[in-house]
Each structure stands twice: as C-alpha cells, then as structure tokens.
Design a protein around this motif. Sequence first.
Motif, PDB file in Angstrom:
ATOM      1  N   ILE A 100     -28.007  64.048   0.611  1.00 30.09           N
ATOM      2  CA  ILE A 100     -26.909  64.081  -0.356  1.00 30.09           C
ATOM      3  C   ILE A 100     -25.667  63.459   0.255  1.00 30.09           C
ATOM      4  N   ALA A 101     -25.449  63.756   1.532  1.00 29.18           N
ATOM      5  CA  ALA A 101     -24.287  63.193   2.219  1.00 29.18           C
ATOM      6  C   ALA A 101     -24.350  61.668   2.179  1.00 29.18           C
ATOM      7  N   PHE A 102     -25.534  61.150   2.438  1.00 25.90           N
ATOM      8  CA  PHE A 102     -25.709  59.702   2.407  1.00 25.90           C
ATOM      9  C   PHE A 102     -25.446  59.141   1.010  1.00 25.90           C
ATOM     10  N   MET A 103     -25.999  59.779   0.037  1.00 31.56           N
ATOM     11  CA  MET A 103     -25.886  59.270  -1.319  1.00 31.56           C
ATOM     12  C   MET A 103     -24.470  59.338  -1.858  1.00 31.56           C
ATOM     13  N   THR A 104     -23.758  60.379  -1.481  1.00 30.27           N
ATOM     14  CA  THR A 104     -22.393  60.528  -2.001  1.00 30.27           C
ATOM     15  C   THR A 104     -21.374  59.861  -1.098  1.00 30.27           C
ATOM     16  N   GLY A 105     -21.770  59.531   0.130  1.00 29.13           N
ATOM     17  CA  GLY A 105     -20.826  58.984   1.084  1.00 29.13           C
ATOM     18  C   GLY A 105     -19.943  60.046   1.706  1.00 29.13           C
ATOM     19  N   LEU A 106     -20.289  61.309   1.498  1.00 25.55           N
ATOM     20  CA  LEU A 106     -19.502  62.407   2.056  1.00 25.55           C
ATOM     21  C   LEU A 106     -20.083  62.872   3.376  1.00 25.55           C
ATOM     22  N   GLY A 107     -19.382  63.769   4.039  1.00 27.95           N
ATOM     23  CA  GLY A 107     -19.901  64.370   5.258  1.00 27.95           C
ATOM     24  C   GLY A 107     -20.842  65.517   4.921  1.00 27.95           C
ATOM     25  N   ILE A 108     -21.723  65.825   5.871  1.00 33.10           N
ATOM     26  CA  ILE A 108     -22.688  66.908   5.638  1.00 33.10           C
ATOM     27  C   ILE A 108     -21.974  68.218   5.343  1.00 33.10           C
ATOM     28  N   THR A 109     -20.952  68.478   6.139  1.00 32.36           N
ATOM     29  CA  THR A 109     -20.200  69.716   5.951  1.00 32.36           C
ATOM     30  C   THR A 109     -19.641  69.816   4.541  1.00 32.36           C
ATOM     31  N   THR A 110     -19.071  68.723   4.100  1.00 36.29           N
ATOM     32  CA  THR A 110     -18.477  68.718   2.766  1.00 36.29           C
ATOM     33  C   THR A 110     -19.516  69.041   1.708  1.00 36.29           C
ATOM     34  N   VAL A 111     -20.666  68.426   1.845  1.00 38.14           N
ATOM     35  CA  VAL A 111     -21.729  68.671   0.884  1.00 38.14           C
ATOM     36  C   VAL A 111     -22.117  70.145   0.895  1.00 38.14           C
ATOM     37  N   SER A 112     -22.296  70.673   2.089  1.00 42.40           N
ATOM     38  CA  SER A 112     -22.659  72.075   2.222  1.00 42.40           C
ATOM     39  C   SER A 112     -21.645  72.968   1.513  1.00 42.40           C
ATOM     40  N   ARG A 113     -20.385  72.708   1.788  1.00 38.45           N
ATOM     41  CA  ARG A 113     -19.340  73.531   1.216  1.00 38.45           C
ATOM     42  C   ARG A 113     -19.213  73.302  -0.284  1.00 38.45           C
ATOM     43  N   ALA A 114     -19.418  72.099  -0.712  1.00 36.72           N
ATOM     44  CA  ALA A 114     -19.329  71.805  -2.148  1.00 36.72           C
ATOM     45  C   ALA A 114     -20.377  72.604  -2.915  1.00 36.72           C
ATOM     46  N   LEU A 115     -21.580  72.630  -2.359  1.00 42.57           N
ATOM     47  CA  LEU A 115     -22.657  73.353  -3.048  1.00 42.57           C
ATOM     48  C   LEU A 115     -22.410  74.855  -3.055  1.00 42.57           C
ATOM     49  N   LYS A 116     -21.583  75.304  -2.123  1.00 38.18           N
ATOM     50  CA  LYS A 116     -21.244  76.729  -2.080  1.00 38.18           C
ATOM     51  C   LYS A 116     -20.001  77.014  -2.898  1.00 38.18           C
ATOM     52  N   ASP A 117     -19.461  75.988  -3.529  1.00 38.11           N
ATOM     53  CA  ASP A 117     -18.259  76.144  -4.338  1.00 38.11           C
ATOM     54  C   ASP A 117     -17.090  76.668  -3.499  1.00 38.11           C
ATOM     55  N   ALA A 118     -16.959  76.151  -2.294  1.00 35.70           N
ATOM     56  CA  ALA A 118     -15.876  76.573  -1.411  1.00 35.70           C
ATOM     57  C   ALA A 118     -14.532  76.092  -1.960  1.00 35.70           C
ATOM     58  N   PRO A 119     -13.472  76.844  -1.709  1.00 38.63           N
ATOM     59  CA  PRO A 119     -12.178  76.542  -2.315  1.00 38.63           C
ATOM     60  C   PRO A 119     -11.508  75.271  -1.777  1.00 38.63           C
ATOM     61  N   ASP A 120     -11.937  74.801  -0.626  1.00 37.25           N
ATOM     62  CA  ASP A 120     -11.233  73.644  -0.058  1.00 37.25           C
ATOM     63  C   ASP A 120     -11.905  72.313  -0.394  1.00 37.25           C
ATOM     64  N   ILE A 121     -12.715  72.323  -1.417  1.00 40.23           N
ATOM     65  CA  ILE A 121     -13.367  71.080  -1.829  1.00 40.23           C
ATOM     66  C   ILE A 121     -12.873  70.717  -3.228  1.00 40.23           C
ATOM     67  N   GLY A 122     -12.571  69.460  -3.429  1.00 44.65           N
ATOM     68  CA  GLY A 122     -12.044  69.009  -4.707  1.00 44.65           C
ATOM     69  C   GLY A 122     -13.020  69.198  -5.847  1.00 44.65           C
ATOM     70  N   ALA A 123     -12.475  69.444  -7.019  1.00 48.56           N
ATOM     71  CA  ALA A 123     -13.309  69.750  -8.179  1.00 48.56           C
ATOM     72  C   ALA A 123     -14.250  68.594  -8.493  1.00 48.56           C
ATOM     73  N   GLU A 124     -13.745  67.387  -8.422  1.00 36.73           N
ATOM     74  CA  GLU A 124     -14.590  66.261  -8.784  1.00 36.73           C
ATOM     75  C   GLU A 124     -15.686  66.050  -7.754  1.00 36.73           C
ATOM     76  N   THR A 125     -15.334  66.238  -6.505  1.00 35.45           N
ATOM     77  CA  THR A 125     -16.338  66.118  -5.444  1.00 35.45           C
ATOM     78  C   THR A 125     -17.471  67.111  -5.664  1.00 35.45           C
ATOM     79  N   LYS A 126     -17.099  68.345  -5.945  1.00 38.02           N
ATOM     80  CA  LYS A 126     -18.123  69.362  -6.202  1.00 38.02           C
ATOM     81  C   LYS A 126     -19.055  68.899  -7.309  1.00 38.02           C
ATOM     82  N   GLU A 127     -18.442  68.409  -8.364  1.00 37.47           N
ATOM     83  CA  GLU A 127     -19.219  67.956  -9.505  1.00 37.47           C
ATOM     84  C   GLU A 127     -20.209  66.873  -9.093  1.00 37.47           C
ATOM     85  N   ARG A 128     -19.709  65.933  -8.351  1.00 32.98           N
ATOM     86  CA  ARG A 128     -20.521  64.819  -7.906  1.00 32.98           C
ATOM     87  C   ARG A 128     -21.687  65.302  -7.050  1.00 32.98           C
TER      88      ARG A 128
END
Lengths: 383, 383
Positions: free
Chosen positions: B55-83
């Motif tokens: 997912i990190a590769f496909m979105t161009g994000l970092g692994i950590t970000t992806v992990s946190r996005a999927l957990k709906d962590a508060p420090d991740i942008g709404a659009e990023t989470k969606e993506r």
Amino acid sequence: MFVSTLRVKWALDRGGSRKGLKRGRGWVTGMEGKTKNRAATVPPPAGARPTLKTIAFMTGLGITTVSRALKDAPDIGAETKERVRLVAKQIGYQPNRAGVRLRTGKTNVISLVLTLEEEIMGITSPMVVGITEILAGTPYHLVVTPYSSTKDPLGPIRYILDTGAADGVIISRTEPHDARVTLMTERHLPFVTHGRTEMGIVHPFHDFDNERFAYEAVRRLTECGRRRLVLLEPPPNLTFHSHMRTGFERGLKDFGAEAVSFHHVNIDHSLVAIRDAFEQLMRSVDAPDGIVSGSGSGAIALIAAIESAGKKVGQDVDMVTKAPSDFLRWLRPEVMTMYEDIRLAGRELAKAVIGHIEGKPPETLQSLSQPEFQRPVSKSRKV
Amino acid sequence: MFVSTLRVKWALDRGGSRKGLKRGRGWVTGMEGKTKNRAATVPPPAGARPTLKTIAFMTGLGITTVSRALKDAPDIGAETKERVRLVAKQIGYQPNRAGVRLRTGKTNVISLVLTLEEEIMGITSPMVVGITEILAGTPYHLVVTPYSSTKDPLGPIRYILDTGAADGVIISRTEPHDARVTLMTERHLPFVTHGRTEMGIVHPFHDFDNERFAYEAVRRLTECGRRRLVLLEPPPNLTFHSHMRTGFERGLKDFGAEAVSFHHVNIDHSLVAIRDAFEQLMRSVDAPDGIVSGSGSGAIALIAAIESAGKKVGQDVDMVTKAPSDFLRWLRPEVMTMYEDIRLAGRELAKAVIGHIEGKPPETLQSLSQPEFQRPVSKSRKV
DNA sequence: GACGAAATCTGTAACGATACAGTAGCGATG
DNA sequence: CATCGCTACTGTATCGTTACAGATTTCGTC
C-alpha cells in the motif's frame, strides 16, 4: 569478560566437563565486536517468557547457535546441543509461534472447516475431540473455521490460502467433483477430506464405508424376511450418496429384495419434512417393510412417521440405521444400528493432514472405516 | 521520480482532487534520503500477498503512515486516510496476524477450553457453532484447547498464560471455587465461564438458570399429581449442582412434595451406571413417582431403568428433563423437556469474552438464560 | 609451515507490524 | 523576522525466529 564468567559459572554449576570451553570463541576476544547485537551480553528481563535470547545468555552462545542446536542441526557440536537442550528444558522454553510464523510462514495450525448447518445432530463434537486427541502430541493447534453452506463453500478455503492461516485443512461434506479439493491441490495446501471424491485426484481422506453399510443393512433386513426396502439417503450432491445407493442396490440384487422409491427427502431435510414425507409413504399401498436410514437423526423422524401411521418398528417394519451416538440403542432397541465412530474419524483425519503436511504420499493417507452392527445395550444384572 | 509519477497517476485515475499532493514531502526531494528503508520505492513482488509495504508503494506514502491511516489515527490527514483505505480495500489487504502478534502481543485468538470427557452428549457442537457465529464478524479465530479432566484442569490455562496463546478464554464445568478463575483474574487474562462461581470475584459468565429449571420441573410434576420426587443431579463439584438442588428443594416446599434420596450417581456417570442405580430404586418400596433429570443423556438411562423395572413414563411416573437437543421430544413425547439452548450459550459466551477483552466492566457481561418448557413435536397435518 | 577442509560457531538481515521520536512545512505570534 | 506550535508525515528500532554468508579454530596434507 561478563560472558566468559557466566559460561564458566554455568559449566561449573552443572559439573560438566570444561572441554568444550577451550575452543569457544569470544573467550578472550569477546568484547571487541559491536556489542549492539550480541544478545548474549544483555541479561533478559526477569519475569518475561524465555526466548532464544534467554538461552543464548545463559549458555553464553549466540542466538543462531541456540536456534540451530534446538533443531539438531548437523553443524553444532554434540555437547553444545546437550547443554542447550538442558537449559531450554529447565527454563521451559517454548518457541514463540508468532516469531516462527512470521519468519517461516509455518502456522502450526490445522483448520477444521465446517458448515454452520451440518450440526444438526452434533456430529462435530466427537470429531473435534478426536482431532484434538491427535494434535495434543504435536505443536499444532486446531482452529475452527465456519461458513454458511448457503454461501460459497470456497470462501473459507480462499481465506486460508490468501492469509496463509493454516498449514493444513480438514473438510467434510465432500462432493464427487469438489471445487475445494481442486483448489487446494492446485495451490499445494495440504488437506484431508471426510469422504471421498471422484476426480482422479489422489488425496488423503477418511471415510465411513457407506456402501458396505447399506449392503449389510439390506442383508440383515432380508434375513428378517423383509422384501420391500426403502433407503433414506444422503443429499445427492455428496459423494457418499452414490456409495450408499450402490451398496443398497447391490444388496437388493444379492439378497433378493425390491426397492421402494423414496427420493423426495434426504437426511439433510428437517425432521418434520422427513416425517411428513415418510408418513405418507407408510400409509400408502406402497409401504415398505424394511428401512435403511443413512443418518441417526433421520431415523428419529422415520420412527415418528411409522408410529403416526399406526405401525410398529420390529413388527410391521424393520429398520437399520447408521448411528453416531447410542441413544437409539437405548430408546429404541428394536432399531438395528451400525455405529459410525466420529471420534475415530477425527483421529484419522488429523493423522492424515499431518501426514500430508509432512510430505507423505497421499495414497498412504487414505482410510476407510468398516461398519459393524451394535449389540443391544446390556441388561442390568444387579437386580 | 518514480514515486511521484505514481502518486499523480493514482490521483488522476480516481479523479480525486490534487490538493493533498501539493504539500506532500518527497514530491521533489524524495530520492535524497537513504533509500534502504524507503519501502515505497521498491515495488512489491507480483503474486505475493499485499502488506503495508504494498500500500505504501501504491500510495507513495510511508509504511508508518499507511499503518496509522488504517487505524484512523488522529495525526493523519482525512484525504490520506481515504486514499489508503481505498487502496487497501481494492487490493484486499489483510493485516498479517503473525506480524501483529509478534509486535503487539495481540493474538486475535479466543480459546475454548474443553474436557475431552464432557462430550458425551455432544454439547460442544452447537456451542462451537454459536461461538463462531459471533466471531465471524470479528478478527478473532476460535482455537479449541482440550485437556483430560483426569489431569490438571489448570494445565491449559497455564499454557495459555505462559505462551500468550490467546486474548481470551472460554471455560466450562465451572466450580464454586474455581482455581482457573482465580488464576486468570490474577493474571488479567480475559475470560468467561459457562456457569457461575461463588468466590466473590465479579467476572463475565453465561449460565442456564438451573435453579429455575428444577423449580419449574417440580411445579409441573406436582401439577401432574406427583408427590414423591427424585432428582438426577450434576456432580457435586460443579456450581450448578447446588443451583439445581436449591431449585428442587424450594419447589418441594412451595408445591408440597417430598424428596426421594438418590445420590449414588449423577449426570457424569455412565448411562449404564445410572440405569442400574435407578432401576434398583424403581423396584424398591421407595420408588418415586416424579423425576427431574439434570441432563438429556441421563434421562435416557432413567427411561431405560423405569422400563426395566416394568413401569411406564407418563403412567406410573412422570419425568421432566433438561434437553440440549430434541430427540427426546421425538422419541419420548411423554417426557416433558426444557430446552437448553447451547448455541445461544455459545453466542453469549463469545460476546462476553470479547467484551471483557475490550475492557467492558465484568458485571455487564453476565447473563442467565431462562428455561422454557417445550411443546410436543407438531403432528403432521398433511395426511 | 603454509594451505585447505572440516567442524563449529557467529552476526546480519529479513519476515510484517507498530511505538516512538522525530522532521518538514506553514501560519500565527511577539 | 525569529520563533513557536500545529499538522501531517517520516525513519528507526523492535518483537522472536531463521536463512544465509561468513568467521574462527583445529587438523591433516604436502
């Protein structure tokens, strides 16, 4: 220094020979490398569960060495292995399943795939017991994976394949052309079926000899003088449907009896449906005088139907049924039963999947269990 | 460069706004850092199961970000989470259980601890079904952990504690002072009991109201004019032994009947033992005229005893029994039954352990299921 | 006495996920 | 305009294990 001290201490404590120490590495030069990853130099936390690191620390060996020693690898010295095994046993080391699984992909899980619906007469229970009896002596755990048979039976299989959830799978309700078998074979996922297939794929199975069951049932009924026989059969999509039919028909031929047609319902139908259908038959001019029931619970409905129709088992009709438990023997001794040992099936299935996982040839992992008539419950002699 | 291209492509493909891209890091400076751990820069292998890296590769994000996005962590942008969620769903991402378990200790496993022996009447089967019904909607798997009740019942509990094999445990055959409950409470291992304890420890449980069962059974028997009642009770070490006795005795008092003593055997004994003991009673001058049976299989033995003694249920004696399945209703409609819904119990138990794991207060995770008399099997109307 | 092979031990990287301790960009504040 | 704080993202280390590619010592060989 620290490491060395500890090694000597250990060696002395257990009174072992010090031969092995003489050529130990790090004995003098040990503290020179980066200590970062030298696990054995850091004492493990007190209450924590022991890991390879713990053993490495205690023995003064490297983590790799400990790992290999416990696996009995050929490049580890005999005495070292002995020492490692001893310590491991002493502190009750058990490999961390998550670690192994992550690294190797080996899950040590056997998955029992069940339909939520096949539980009507509780066939699962003794089966689970049988399986766990075997697994108890192995590192395998049993995970129960259910699915709704109204939906896709491939669902759970796909899940296991996609997520690598198990090392082996046990399935039942096997069909002659079973898509699950094809899929698992293609993808090299070890499995065993409860029941056989007819696809030319050689795979592990355990089965009850339903053909023989029906054949012997017919023999017995004809011995009782019955000539017009009926069969309550399994659903037509399952393989043992044809087995049972074949045995039944062979019996009719060999022992000189005729079949009474009864295909509206099968053992998968509700008891009420079976009873209603059979009651109708029993009241008709076509009424059979001998009955073979493919399932124990089905037999209950048949008995109810017979009695509703004003007839009596053992008098107007005789009946032979397959029975996975023995309440029929107790409550209706006039019904003849052949015991299907589900617990044994569980044991055989477990042994077979494990065999398959271990790479044994499938043709050596097939077994058939022979039906036997049960004797009536023994009468009390006390009174 | 590669990364950036991909990001734009993605954004365009799905027609999304490009707002979020404007301030992405690595958009221009991306290739400067050590590429070693920049997971997103390395394309994932083709056929492999998707991971965070994919997912990190496909979105161009970092692994950590992806992990946190999927957990709906508060420090991740709404659009990023969606993506991230979209991509994850598209490629069918499922977190690797071993990875999670190793890192966090969370197993996502519920362990059902069973005695190999309690399977006599197949109580396990519907229970497993009930449990899995609930677990199906969760990340939990059900692992069956058996033990020989002749040995240490604490064995499997210790195993689970030592190896961290499960997040929660379901036990049955609960005793008033149950060492397993003490141990799991001390060690903060979430659990639920099938049956209650009497130790002052507030813990999740599900239970059948055995007191009420026995009380209502006595009521019904006295309504049938029976006055000399007997109880086939659970083994004295289990908690519901006293529940059932209490209900029985309260019933005797309230409805004016007397108890016939019958303590030699209980529902854990073999059917043969129960029958022999009860036959003796039925032949004696003390013979009861009403029977309460604490188990369905026990009832079978009692019926056999009654008949051996030359008497008849519904005539010389009346009988009420607890029944987890309905074959008695079919085969012996003259026996009155109260249905114990084991499948429901399984569901309740599963909900309760999960609640306990999630930190809900134990007192909110207790339930009692009320017995109800069953109506006889409906007669066929077709014929 | 140099050299290679054998025997025995070793560290590093990786599996996939997450906790933690950052960092870059940006607007607000003084 | 330096600084602060906030938002949104990041890399590194780690869980326990094993595959892999070395190391080190010993011993036999020439």
